[in-house]
Motif scaffolding. Structure first.
Motif, PDB file in Angstrom:
ATOM      1  N   GLN A 289       0.829  -1.196   0.000  1.00 37.45           N
ATOM      2  CA  GLN A 289       0.000   0.000   0.000  1.00 37.45           C
ATOM      3  C   GLN A 289       0.869   1.254   0.000  1.00 37.45           C
ATOM      4  OE1 GLN A 289      -2.606  -0.520   3.419  1.00 37.45           O
ATOM      5  NE2 GLN A 289      -4.130  -1.527   2.138  1.00 37.45           N
ATOM      6  N   PRO A 290       0.275   2.388  -0.358  1.00 39.81           N
ATOM      7  CA  PRO A 290       1.045   3.641  -0.335  1.00 39.81           C
ATOM      8  C   PRO A 290       1.636   3.896   1.052  1.00 39.81           C
ATOM      9  CG  PRO A 290      -1.088   3.973  -1.392  1.00 39.81           C
ATOM     10  CD  PRO A 290      -1.114   2.596  -0.799  1.00 39.81           C
ATOM     11  N   PHE A 291       2.808   4.507   1.076  1.00 45.81           N
ATOM     12  CA  PHE A 291       3.515   4.717   2.338  1.00 45.81           C
ATOM     13  C   PHE A 291       2.721   5.580   3.311  1.00 45.81           C
ATOM     14  CE2 PHE A 291       6.594   7.145   4.926  1.00 45.81           C
ATOM     15  CZ  PHE A 291       7.141   6.090   5.626  1.00 45.81           C
ATOM     16  N   PHE A 296      -1.351   7.482   8.410  1.00 46.86           N
ATOM     17  CA  PHE A 296      -2.725   7.960   8.544  1.00 46.86           C
ATOM     18  C   PHE A 296      -3.706   6.797   8.512  1.00 46.86           C
ATOM     19  CE2 PHE A 296      -0.552  11.649   6.724  1.00 46.86           C
ATOM     20  CZ  PHE A 296      -1.017  12.666   7.539  1.00 46.86           C
ATOM     21  N   GLU A 297      -4.823   7.003   9.165  1.00 45.68           N
ATOM     22  CA  GLU A 297      -5.868   5.986   9.203  1.00 45.68           C
ATOM     23  C   GLU A 297      -6.523   5.814   7.849  1.00 45.68           C
ATOM     24  OE1 GLU A 297      -7.843   2.956  11.043  1.00 45.68           O
ATOM     25  OE2 GLU A 297      -6.362   4.267  11.999  1.00 45.68           O
ATOM     26  N   ASP A 298      -6.817   6.946   7.172  1.00 46.38           N
ATOM     27  CA  ASP A 298      -7.467   6.888   5.865  1.00 46.38           C
ATOM     28  C   ASP A 298      -7.223   8.196   5.125  1.00 46.38           C
ATOM     29  OD1 ASP A 298      -9.283   8.797   6.898  1.00 46.38           O
ATOM     30  OD2 ASP A 298     -10.658   7.233   7.549  1.00 46.38           O
ATOM     31  N   ILE A 303      -6.515  14.370   4.109  1.00 40.56           N
ATOM     32  CA  ILE A 303      -7.104  15.612   3.620  1.00 40.56           C
ATOM     33  C   ILE A 303      -7.196  16.649   4.733  1.00 40.56           C
ATOM     34  CG2 ILE A 303      -9.257  16.622   2.739  1.00 40.56           C
ATOM     35  CD1 ILE A 303      -9.615  13.921   1.171  1.00 40.56           C
ATOM     36  N   ASP A 304      -7.681  16.241   5.895  1.00 40.16           N
ATOM     37  CA  ASP A 304      -7.779  17.176   7.022  1.00 40.16           C
ATOM     38  C   ASP A 304      -6.395  17.699   7.417  1.00 40.16           C
ATOM     39  OD1 ASP A 304     -10.517  17.075   7.216  1.00 40.16           O
ATOM     40  OD2 ASP A 304     -10.558  15.571   8.813  1.00 40.16           O
TER      41      ASP A 304
END
Length: 683
Positions: A289-291, A296-298, A303-304
């Motif tokens: 998966q992306p690093f 981050f959780e999601d 974005i936040d």
């Protein structure tokens, strides 16, 4: 939505005195090899942007000043009524940002700035902005007529960035928090890692803005949303059908907001464009998966974070741009600064970072953009290496790890994938699936072995450390010994310039093998193996004597293309790392004579690659002339700048072009342009 005046109307660092430059394509949002968006027109409003591989990306921007509307990005027929265009007063491409300036109705100046925080950082203990899959689109407006103005901005994007076929069914959705409003779209089927296309067919595109009563959003058809703004109406309500084909009334993620523009101040706000690939790489059956998912959780947390920290992240990017350009201009002048600014995100946009299969450390991957689409091709990483050695040696080291793990048969895959060749691998598979068998490689034995030994030594010298090589010394020794057995004449072997066809007995390839042996000697010296270091250095020095005597043309002015062909020549760019690594294998007068000879072959747009054709490779041109005098180097920078500024081939900067006509010969958007940084390694 008013932010601080960080984003001043003049968003141009030290390049203010630079000559006007028309890039063939300007980088906009370069998040990954899949998310790579460019504007290939003189003005942003001449057309929609494009993916690096040429397909249209249906993004549009409009602006209204006191209810008068103009289009900022996209063709005239954005809406039911053709929209006028403003005056584009400037375009500046910086390392991490591209800034457009527009004059709107002689009353407002609007800056539209695309920023991808693309500068690589080495410290993995903290979050790096490079690891965020985001691009900031900043709108900054100021009054130019002493009056206050009501300015409204519109932005949308179709689902074209999330599919590899516009007939694919997509689904749109929205989400809101107290601080953020986000619209998203992705294919309905989500066949993750299923395609070897240059365009992705899984994951989700997101468009986000800070939540505000002033913000309007819409999930609707392109014409309806754009026409509503063009006619100064409220954006339409979400369509009843949020799942349909990408090209069925072209569903868009549309956002509109206002800027209160007063004399003497700057009103600014951002739109955040982001992408969640969900999964990034298949490494011999292990899905990576992306690093950023390790931090981050999601994607909504990303974005936040990105929006709440936008000021510090964008300030950091601006400071990086200013410092970076200043360093480059000190070495090669303003035109060199403009060239390297243009290719900066072209290089970083071709890489992605994941965790290793065991989750212990980050790995970095490079896509062979525009040629084969291969994963981590060694002779593509090699020409790009000067960029990484100058900006982030650790990023380059992390590119080695998937390849070294494969070569050492430590992937955990079954014995079908055992690597049993006595030379370095060429690549790992076709993006995004690593599954290549040893006998399926494009075999370039001396080429890739030399490349690997040189790059590993360069990173080791930059970092002062070889400890990570402990599991790999045996395979490095095997590759070095293969090159010893293959020299002085590599015979019938392919080199990286195989697009020209076979070139047996290649003198430049032999030089690479020799420098590779010198590099291996330097590595052994760092390891503490004095005897081994001396042995390989002695072999390399003896080979230099043979190379000089056997490779020199009959007239004595230069070396040949092939040992067995008189009246031929080629750029000996492979001598560069003899100087970078301070090996002192090849006498200075060899390089001086070579470059003096090339000077006589130069055309309007630079020196051809060799005697076979009029085309050149910009990466190798800069490698070769990095070793020249300042006058020689400046002359080729001027020629290359003229090419980029004048080429009729409007594609993300090609590295393979005709030195007489300036036309693209092949390739575009490739990360090999990192080779333009070669002079910075000798500064």
């Amino acid at each position: 939505m008013l932010l601080s005046a960080l984003f001043l109307v003049s968003f141009l660092p030290s390049a203010l005195s630079a000559p006007s430059f028309r890039p063939p394509c300007a980088p906009l949002s370069l998040i990954s090899p899949y998310q790579s968006v460019w504007s290939c027109s003189d003005a942003l409003f001449h057309s929609f942007p494009n993916h690096w591989s040429n397909p249209t990306v249906g993004m549009s921007i409009m602006a209204a000043v006191d209810s008068k509307v103009v289009r900022i990005m996209g063709p005239p027929n954005l809406s039911k009524t053709d929209l006028p265009a403003p005056v584009q007063t400037s375009l500046e491409v910086l390392p991490t940002s591209t800034n457009y300036v527009f004059a709107l109705f002689d009353s407002v100046q609007l800056n539209v700035t695309w920023t991808t925080p693309a500068h690589a950082l080495d410290d993995d203990s903290v979050l790096n902005s490079k690891d965020l899959p985001v691009t900031y689109l900043t709108f900054s407006a100021t009054s130019t007529d002493t009056s206050a103005h009501d300015v409204k901005i519109y932005f949308d994007t179709t689902a074209e960035t999330a599919v590899n076929d516009v007939s694919t069914e997509v689904s749109m959705s929205r989400s809101s928090t107290a601080s953020t409003t986000t619209l998203s779209v992705g294919s309905s089927t989500q066949e993750t890692l299923s395609s070897n296309s240059d365009l992705i067919s899984w994951g989700y595109q997101y468009v986000s803005v800070p939540t505000s009563p002033d913000v309007q959003t819409s999930l609707s058809g392109d014409v309806a949303a754009r026409t509503a703004f063009a006619e100064t109406q409220t954006l339409p309500s979400d369509d009843e059908t949020l799942t349909r084909a990408c090209n069925d009334d072209w569903p868009v993620l549309a956002i509109s907001f206002g800027l209160d523009v007063s004399p003497g101040s700057v009103a600014s706000s951002q739109v955040l464009v982001s992408y969640d690939e969900v999964d990034t790489m298949d490494y011999f059956g292990k899905i990576l998966q992306p690093f950023w998912k390790s931090k981050f959780e999601d994607i909504f947390e990303v974005i936040d974070f990105a929006l709440s920290n936008s000021e510090s992240i964008l300030s950091s990017s601006q400071a990086y741009d200013t410092s970076h350009i200043s360093e480059i201009e000190a070495v090669g002048g303003s035109k060199y600064g403009q060239l390297l600014s243009l290719v900066h995100r072209q290089v970083t946009g071709a890489i992605t970072k994941t965790l290793s299969p065991d989750g212990s450390e980050p790995w970095v991957w490079m896509k062979e953009i525009s040629s084969d689409g291969d994963i981590s091709t060694v002779d593509v990483i090699y020409p790009a290496a000067p960029y990484f050695l100058y900006t982030s040696p650790e990023t380059l080291r992390r590119m080695f790890l998937p390849l070294l793990t494969y070569a050492a048969n430590a992937t955990g895959a079954d014995e079908t994938f055992d690597y049993d060749l006595p030379w370095a691998p060429h690549h790992l598979g076709v993006w995004p699936t690593c599954d290549i068998l040893a006998n399926q490689q494009e075999q370039m034995p001396v080429e890739e072995s030399g490349n690997f030994l040189v790059m590993i030594a360069a990173v080791a010298q930059a970092q002062g450390d070889v400890s990570y090589l402990t599991p790999y010394w045996d395979i490095l020794s095997t590759w070095a010994d293969y090159n010893v057995a293959s020299l002085p004449d590599p015979g019938e072997q392919l080199c990286t310039d195989d697009f020209e066809g076979p070139s047996p007995h290649n003198v430049n390839l032999a030089a690479k093998g020799i420098v590779g042996l010198g590099a291996y000697s330097a590595l052994l010296q760092m390891k503490g193996d004095e005897e081994g270091a001396e042995r390989y250095m002695k072999i390399a020095r003896e080979l230099v004597g043979n190379w000089t005597s056997s490779g020199t043309d009959v007239d004595g002015t230069h070396t040949r293309l092939q040992y067995d062909l008189d009246d031929t020549w080629s750029m000996k760019y492979n001598l560069l790392f003899d100087r970078v690594l301070d090996l002192n294998l090849f006498p200075d007068d060899v390089v001086e004579k070579e470059l003096e000879y090339y000077d006589g072959k130069s055309n309007a747009y630079g020196v051809p690659l060799d005697s076979r054709a009029d085309f050149s490779k910009s990466d190798w041109l800069m490698w070769a002339y990095a070793m020249g005098s300042q006058e020689q180097f400046d002359a080729q920078v001027e020629a290359l700048w003229d090419f980029a500024n004048e080429t009729p081939s409007r594609v993300p900067l090609t590295d393979w072009y005709n030195t007489k006509t300036g036309e693209q010969q092949g390739f575009q958007a490739r990360p090999v342009q990192g080779g333009m940084y070669a002079r910075m390694l000798l500064k």
